[in-house]
Scaffold this active site. Structure first.
Site, PDB file in Angstrom:
ATOM      1  N   TYR A 157       0.835  -1.205   0.000  1.00 42.76           N
ATOM      2  CA  TYR A 157       0.000   0.000   0.000  1.00 42.76           C
ATOM      3  C   TYR A 157       0.868   1.252   0.000  1.00 42.76           C
ATOM      4  O   TYR A 157       0.623   2.197  -0.760  1.00 42.76           O
ATOM      5  CB  TYR A 157      -0.905  -0.009   1.229  1.00 42.76           C
ATOM      6  CG  TYR A 157      -1.856   1.159   1.291  1.00 42.76           C
ATOM      7  CD1 TYR A 157      -3.012   1.190   0.521  1.00 42.76           C
ATOM      8  CD2 TYR A 157      -1.600   2.260   2.128  1.00 42.76           C
ATOM      9  CE1 TYR A 157      -3.884   2.262   0.573  1.00 42.76           C
ATOM     10  CE2 TYR A 157      -2.468   3.327   2.190  1.00 42.76           C
ATOM     11  CZ  TYR A 157      -3.612   3.327   1.410  1.00 42.76           C
ATOM     12  OH  TYR A 157      -4.459   4.399   1.457  1.00 42.76           O
TER      13      TYR A 157
ATOM     14  N   SER B 239       2.466   1.761  -3.423  1.00 43.79           N
ATOM     15  CA  SER B 239       1.517   2.200  -4.445  1.00 43.79           C
ATOM     16  C   SER B 239       1.131   3.666  -4.251  1.00 43.79           C
ATOM     17  O   SER B 239       1.100   4.444  -5.218  1.00 43.79           O
ATOM     18  CB  SER B 239       0.269   1.317  -4.429  1.00 43.79           C
ATOM     19  OG  SER B 239      -0.464   1.459  -3.224  1.00 43.79           O
TER      20      SER B 239
END
Length: 238
Positions: free
Chosen positions: A142, A145
Site C-alpha cells: 500500500y 503504491s
C-alpha cells in the site's frame, strides 16, 4: 461507489457536474448512481476493472458518447490489504494492490489525456495518501503504491502543463470507510488512531469531498503538481 468515491461523486453532482460512477461492483455503482441522480444531477454507472486497459479505453469512449466531453478525471480506485510483514506478501497480492492503486491511475490518465488535449482543457485529481510523508509497519504494498501515486501526479503535471492540463492529488489520513471497517473493529485501534491525530478524530469521506471539488475547480486554476494532505495534521505530527 462507496467511501471517498461516493462522497466525491455526490459533491461533484451537487455542484452541477454530470458524474460517472466507475466501480468493479456494477450493481453497487448502479445503486449509488441512482441515489445521487435522484438528489442532484445526472449520474451514469459503469462496471469496470480499472486495471484492464481495453476496459478503461471503452469506458472513456462510452463517456464521450454519452456526454460529448470529459472535464475531470478523479482516480480514486484503491484497496488496502490486511497488515502483513513485507517478506510474507504473496507476489500475486502485491500485483493486485499495485494494479488497483497505481496502474489504474496510469491507465485512466493515459486514456483521458488525448481527450483533454483535443478539447483544450481538463484536470486530473488523484487519491494519494498520508503514507508519503509518514510510514507504518505491515503495509509495504500500500505504501509503495500510494507513494508512487504522489510522484506520478507530479510527473504527469510536469508533462501535461504545456497543454494547460492540471494534475493534483489529495492525500487523506485516517478515514472511516468500508475499506477500513475490519481495522477499526479491532479493540483499541480507533482510539489509538485518534490519539495520533492532532485534531483527535478520524475523518469521514465527506471531510475530503470538498477538497477534491476545490482542486478540480477554477478556484485552483493556478495549482498543479500538488499533493494536498487532508489528514488533520497527522503528517505534521511525526
Amino acid at each position: 461507489a462507496q467511501g471517498i468515491g461516493r462522497e466525491v461523486a455526490a459533491k461533484f453532482s451537487l455542484e452541477g457536474a454530470s458524474v460517472v460512477i466507475a466501480d468493479i461492483d456494477k450493481e453497487k455503482a448502479k445503486k449509488t448512481a441512482e441515489e445521487i441522480g435522484r438528489k442532484y444531477n445526472k449520474c451514469l454507472p459503469i462496471g469496470i476493472d480499472v486495471t484492464n486497459e481495453s476496459a478503461v479505453n471503452s469506458m472513456i469512449e462510452k463517456v464521450i458518447s454519452e456526454f460529448g466531453k470529459i472535464d475531470i478525471l478523479v482516480n480514486n480506485a484503491g484497496i488496502q490489504p490486511p497488515k502483513q510483514e513485507f517478506f510474507e506478501i504473496e507476489s500475486s497480492n502485491w500485483d493486485r494492490v499495485i494494479g488497483v492503486n497505481l496502474k489504474s491511475v496510469f491507465l485512466c490518465s493515459k486514456a483521458v489525456t488525448p481527450v483533454f488535449i483535443e478539447q483544450g482543457f481538463g484536470t486530473i485529481v488523484n487519491t494519494a495518501s498520508v503514507v508519503g510523508p509518514i510510514l507504518w509497519e505491515g503495509s509495504l504494498s500500500y505504501i509503495a503504491s500510494k507513494a508512487a501515486v504522489a510522484q506520478i501526479t507530479r510527473a504527469m503535471a510536469l508533462e501535461l502543463s504545456k497543454y494547460g492540463i492540471r494534475v493534483n492529488a489529495v492525500g487523506p489520513g485516517h478515514v472511516d470507510t468500508e475499506l477500513n471497517k475490519e481495522t477499526f473493529a479491532v479493540p483499541g485501534v480507533r482510539e489509538g488512531m485518534c490519539q495520533s491525530v492532532p485534531l483527535r478524530r478520524i475523518s469521514l469521506p465527506k471531510d475530503l469531498a470538498g477538497v477534491f471539488a476545490f482542486l478540480a475547480s477554477d478556484m485552483a486554476s493556478y495549482i498543479t503538481g500538488h499533493i494536498l494532505y487532508v489528514d488533520a495534521g497527522l503528517s505534521q505530527n511525526k
